[in-house]
Design an enzyme around this catalytic site. Structure first.
Site, mmCIF file in Angstrom:
data_model
loop_
_atom_site.group_PDB
_atom_site.id
_atom_site.type_symbol
_atom_site.label_atom_id
_atom_site.label_comp_id
_atom_site.label_asym_id
_atom_site.label_seq_id
_atom_site.Cartn_x
_atom_site.Cartn_y
_atom_site.Cartn_z
ATOM 1 N N GLU A 1 0.877 -1.170 0.000
ATOM 2 C CA GLU A 1 0.000 0.000 0.000
ATOM 3 C C GLU A 1 0.915 1.221 0.000
ATOM 4 O O GLU A 1 1.457 1.602 1.046
ATOM 5 C CB GLU A 1 -0.875 -0.020 1.253
ATOM 6 C CG GLU A 1 -1.786 -1.232 1.339
ATOM 7 C CD GLU A 1 -3.102 -1.020 0.602
ATOM 8 O OE1 GLU A 1 -3.564 0.127 0.542
ATOM 9 O OE2 GLU A 1 -3.664 -2.007 0.078
ATOM 10 N N CYS B 1 -2.431 9.092 2.986
ATOM 11 C CA CYS B 1 -1.992 8.556 1.692
ATOM 12 C C CYS B 1 -2.988 8.851 0.568
ATOM 13 O O CYS B 1 -2.612 8.912 -0.593
ATOM 14 C CB CYS B 1 -1.724 7.055 1.787
ATOM 15 S SG CYS B 1 -3.057 6.135 2.563
#
Lengths: 484, 453
Positions: free
Chosen positions: A207, A241
């Protein structure tokens, strides 16, 4: 560290984590931990990110509770064998896909949402029946410490373990053999993790990040759009993010956008932002200085104040940003929002496609067709139209990147699948050997015709006569099976 | 001949034009692929005959029919697979559209293997094309005739820029692996699998690795040995044992060992005659290196059947070894040849333990009349896939994904799974610019105290 992994592997091999009852007990224990020790957890997160406990709860804890409840409710269904559709040759057989645990998994967390980015994968790993080692980020020290303290108090200590430390401990950990590694962090380290995993043929879920673009169409409610963008951009001081990294819009909208974001910032954080309990700080000095350097030479329309002592950076907007400047070369991960002008949506699409595939992509427009067009002509991990961040919260949507923003995905059912092996099983009987005759040597030309028929027909096409003959043969086989 | 990087760039540019996006285009390419197989079957068979001593029947049954099935299923189902898939909504997103949008990844590299050189290069390609990617093919150089044929045929039938074929051996493959792809699909050995993944890591390219291992075959005492041994003999000795999901070795109670040997022998005679060397249907070892390797595995073993060979034609007779010592060489590596070791175990539990002490294999086989035995074996072991009471065939069911786990690989393909493997599943949440009131709770400033929850 090798011994620790060995110990977990042995505990896994004992079969203790196989029964669903055991896994559910562990998940229930985890839930109790989150509820009973909420204060300790929230204050750790708050200390790491200068975050209010309320925000720590709504950013992180609530997600975990939701994920645990999902697993508890759905585990029997998730872990069950899924039947597969059969063809004529396998019609009388059992065909299914059986999920099974992988073994020992490694979860490496990030510092920006230090609790949820360890816990959410852990919930999936436990649900899927694995043993797990979690390695929280050392940058968010307080959360790392509290996890090391609490997890062994609530979970089976032989199956689930916390390893803390810096680069050298992580490197040592990555030398060990795992059955899956889930890493959240940056692209550069993502490559290192995958390279280490390659030595053991360990599958990985990465990720990562990137520059998540936010396109604002002229046909749009700017008040609402700007409020939503402000919320997603400046939450956690931009250290998310999937924060909207930069805005793309026509030049004519720029001033209004700046104005509306400015107003929204005032609504959210008040006149004196530094005093707002809802506005966080930059995690450490290194990132603080990195962000400061991104401001150099830029046209600051709003914000720009910084204070090194408290690592405070004001919510900032940059206008008329040059796409070649530093702020447009790296993921910002801070409370700085560049606005880049584009002539129209075509240019926006080209701009996005000239760059690496981002983790998220945002489009604001009343025009649904335009939204669909942007989705069709670009790529990204995920998308939210007319809002930001929110696709992350729908746990029936897989959360993950593509290209430089990552590989694999998790959340909800996808967590369970990520940490499982989906094992195809075909169970035949030892009867019905006549059907197999087609496949045995010695060969003959006519056998090819029959083989073609059986393999290629799935209850469709083919001459009626052939189908009838096949039905008779199958009926005969069934009768034989039934009565013998 | 263009540089490798030029070829890959050209494929990327062709992909970027967007011409693979319409389903119609992809279906046309798949139809062309189908025509390539049906029109050029004699050429394909001839190449497979040169590489592996296959004939039109084995070539068709073992390779082509499965690719044709994959193409037909894919053409039929593509519209369904490519559609946006709606997902369950949350309380907060009731008014919104939430779905998964499937998109191509970009440029996919398919590295084929030599044992089913046509199938293992083209079948992955079917899924990659269906998902809308450009596909670079790198057939195995070990099966040279098939590699040469593919390099000639594919450009005659498919779009030349989008689907280039690159031939060559290790230095070429290394250079190909240095390029950037959006997915790499590799079929082959564990050792090279690690190299492929390490190369992919430099570009953060996801991989599907179809590797191998020693696929165990447990034969229970309570079992129809005639049928079991016929099926095992078929799967083991097809392609002269060079099948990634061949039953590698047998585990059984010592009391049935000699019966198993007799029945295997009988089936072998039915299949290949007294002298398998004379049979049209019996394959040959692909090259001298593998030939020498397999011969060495027989050394020092108790040969119950076969054990003869002819180096000139790379023929190894169907061979059965008994009372095999688990420490011996034949039990240390994937055999990939027509040598069947039988290892004695005293019970199902011992068989399970034996299997679990070793790397997870690509396939696992268990023969028994007793369904409980089968279920226990499955529940207490792991492997890529399983067939009970037969061998190989789980990989021919298009609705079952085909792939390994642990050392036997990662990822899977076949049928719909191929489409998913070569696509990006992109999560989409599309809201309206309305109902701002509902969202008020998420915005700062937060209330003075936390409410009870």
């Amino acid at each position: 560290m090798e011994r620790q992994v060995q110990r977990l592997r042995q505990a896994f091999r004992s079969g203790r984590s196989r029964p669903l009852r055991f896994r559910m007990q562990q998940l229930e224990a985890l839930k109790r931990m989150v509820q009973e020790r909420e204060k300790d957890i929230l204050s750790a997160i708050a200390a790491d990110l200068s975050k209010s406990e309320l925000n720590a709860y709504s950013h992180e804890v609530i997600t975990i509770l939701g994920e645990i409840d999902f697993m508890l409710a759905n585990l029997p269904e998730l872990a069950s064998a899924k039947p597969a559709k059969k063809n004529l040759l396998t019609m009388l057989d059992e065909a299914y896909v059986q999920p099974e645990p992988l073994g020992v998994v490694l979860i490496i967390g990030a510092w920006n949402y230090p609790f949820v980015l360890i816990m959410q994968p852990l919930v999936g790993a436990i649900a899927a029946g694995n043993a797990a080692i979690v390695k929280p980020s050392e940058l968010s020290e307080n959360t790392a410490k509290i996890l090391a303290k609490l997890l062994p108090q609530y979970l089976d200590q032989d199956l689930y373990s916390v390893v803390n430390g810096g680069v050298s401990e992580t490197t040592e950990l990555l030398k060990q053999r795992f059955d899956h590694i889930l890493y959240t962090g940056n692209t550069a380290v993502g490559k290192i993790v995958m390279e280490a995993a390659a030595k053991h043929l360990t599958p990985v879920t990465l990720e990562l990040g990137g520059k998540s673009p936010c396109y604002i169409d002229r046909d749009c409610d700017l008040d609402i759009a700007c409020r939503r963008i402000t919320w997603g951009k400046y939450m956690n001081c931009g250290q998310t993010c999937i924060a909207p990294d930069y805005v793309l819009c026509e030049a004519s909208l720029q001033d209004r956008i700046v104005q509306k974001i400015k107003e929204t910032v005032k609504d959210f954080y008040g006149e004196n932002i530094k005093e707002s309990p809802d506005y966080e700080r930059i995690i450490n000095l290194r990132h603080f200085k990195r962000l400061q350097s991104l401001l150099e030479g830029q046209k600051i329309a709003f914000g720009g104040e910084t204070d090194e002592v408290t690592r405070y950076i004001a919510p900032t907007i940059l206008t008329d940003v040059d796409p070649n400047s530093k702020v447009m070369q790296e993921e910002i991960f801070g409370p700085i929002l560049p606005i880049v002008s584009v002539k129209n949506v075509d240019e926006a699409i080209n701009f996005i496609n000239d760059r690496e595939k981002p983790l998220a992509l945002y489009i604001f427009s009343h025009n649904n067709k335009l939204i669909k067009r942007v989705i069709d002509e670009t790529s990204s991990g995920g998308v939210t139209g007319n809002d930001v961040i929110m696709h992350f919260t729908v746990n029936s949507l897989p959360f993950g990147g593509v290209g430089a923003s990552g590989m694999g995905a998790y959340h909800g059912k996808y967590s369970f699948d990520t940490f499982s092996h989906q094992r195809p099983c075909l169970l035949k009987g030892l009867k019905g050997e006549s059907v197999n005759k087609l496949r045995y040597p010695p060969n003959s030309q006519s056998k090819i015709g029959w083989a073609k028929f059986f393999l290629l027909k799935q209850f469709s096409r083919g001459g009626l006569v052939m189908l009838m003959v096949a039905c008779l043969a199958v009926a005969a086989a069934m009768i034989v099976k039934e009565y013998l | 001949m263009s540089k490798i990087s030029d070829i890959v760039n050209q494929a990327r540019e062709a992909f970027n034009t967007g011409k693979t996006r319409p389903l119609q285009f992809r279906i046309q390419q798949l139809e062309a692929l189908r025509r390539m197989i049906t029109e050029r079957q004699p050429d394909i068979t001839a190449a497979l005959a040169s590489d592996l001593h296959k004939n039109e029947w084995t070539a068709y049954n073992e390779e082509l029919v499965h690719v044709l099935e994959e193409i037909d299923t894919t053409i039929k189902k593509l519209p369904e697979w490519a559609e946006d898939a709606p997902v369950e909504k949350t309380q907060q997103t009731q008014q919104d559209e939430s779905y998964i949008h499937f998109e191509p990844l970009g440029v996919v590299l398919v590295i084929g293997a030599w044992n089913y050189p046509f199938n293992l290069t083209i079948q992955p390609m079917v899924g990659a094309i269906a998902a809308g990617n450009a596909v670079v093919l790198k057939p195995s150089e070990v099966s040279e005739n098939t590699a040469d044929l593919l390099a000639t045929l594919v450009p005659q039938y498919l779009d030349k820029d989008l689907y280039p074929v690159i031939k060559g051996d290790v230095p070429i493959t290394t250079e190909v692996l240095a390029q950037r792809f959006d997915h790499i699909m590799y079929t082959g050995s564990t050792a090279v699998g690690k190299i492929v993944m390490a190369a992919a890591a430099k570009h953060l390219t996801p991989v599907t690795l179809e590797l191998g291992g020693k696929s165990p075959c447990y034969v229970d005492k309570d079992c129809d040995l005639d049928v079991a041994c016929r099926r095992i003999a078929w799967g083991k000795f097809m392609n002269s044992g060079q099948t990634c999901v061949a039953p590698d070795y047998i585990l059984c109670d010592p009391s049935i060992q000699s019966q198993i040997v007799e029945k295997l022998k009988k089936s072998l005679k039915d299949f290949y005659g007294e002298d398998a060397k004379q049979s049209r249907d019996y394959g040959r070892i692909v090259n001298d290196r593998h030939f020498q390797r397999v011969i060495r595995l027989i050394e020092g073993q108790k040969v119950a059947h076969g054990g003869t060979w002819d180096a000139a034609s790379r023929y190894i007779a169907p061979t059965i070894l008994v009372d095999v010592d688990p420490q011996s060489q034949v039990m240390q590596e994937e055999i990939f040849g027509p040598v069947m070791p039988i290892v004695s175990v005293q019970s199902l539990e011992e068989a399970i333990k034996f299997i679990n002490q070793r790397e997870k294999p690509l396939a696992l086989y268990v023969f028994s009349n007793n369904n409980k035995v089968i279920k226990k074996m499955i529940a207490e072991t792991s492997s890529g896939g399983v067939t009970a009471n037969d061998v190989i065939v789980h990989i021919t069911v298009p609705t079952l994904p085909f792939g390994g786990v642990g050392n036997s690989g990662m990822g899977a393909y076949h049928g719909k799974k191929s489409f998913k493997t070569f696509s990006h599943s992109r999560s989409c949440l599309v809201k309206a610019l309305l109902n701002e009131r509902i969202l008020r709770n998420r915005y700062p400033p937060s209330p003075a105290k936390m409410s009870q929850h």
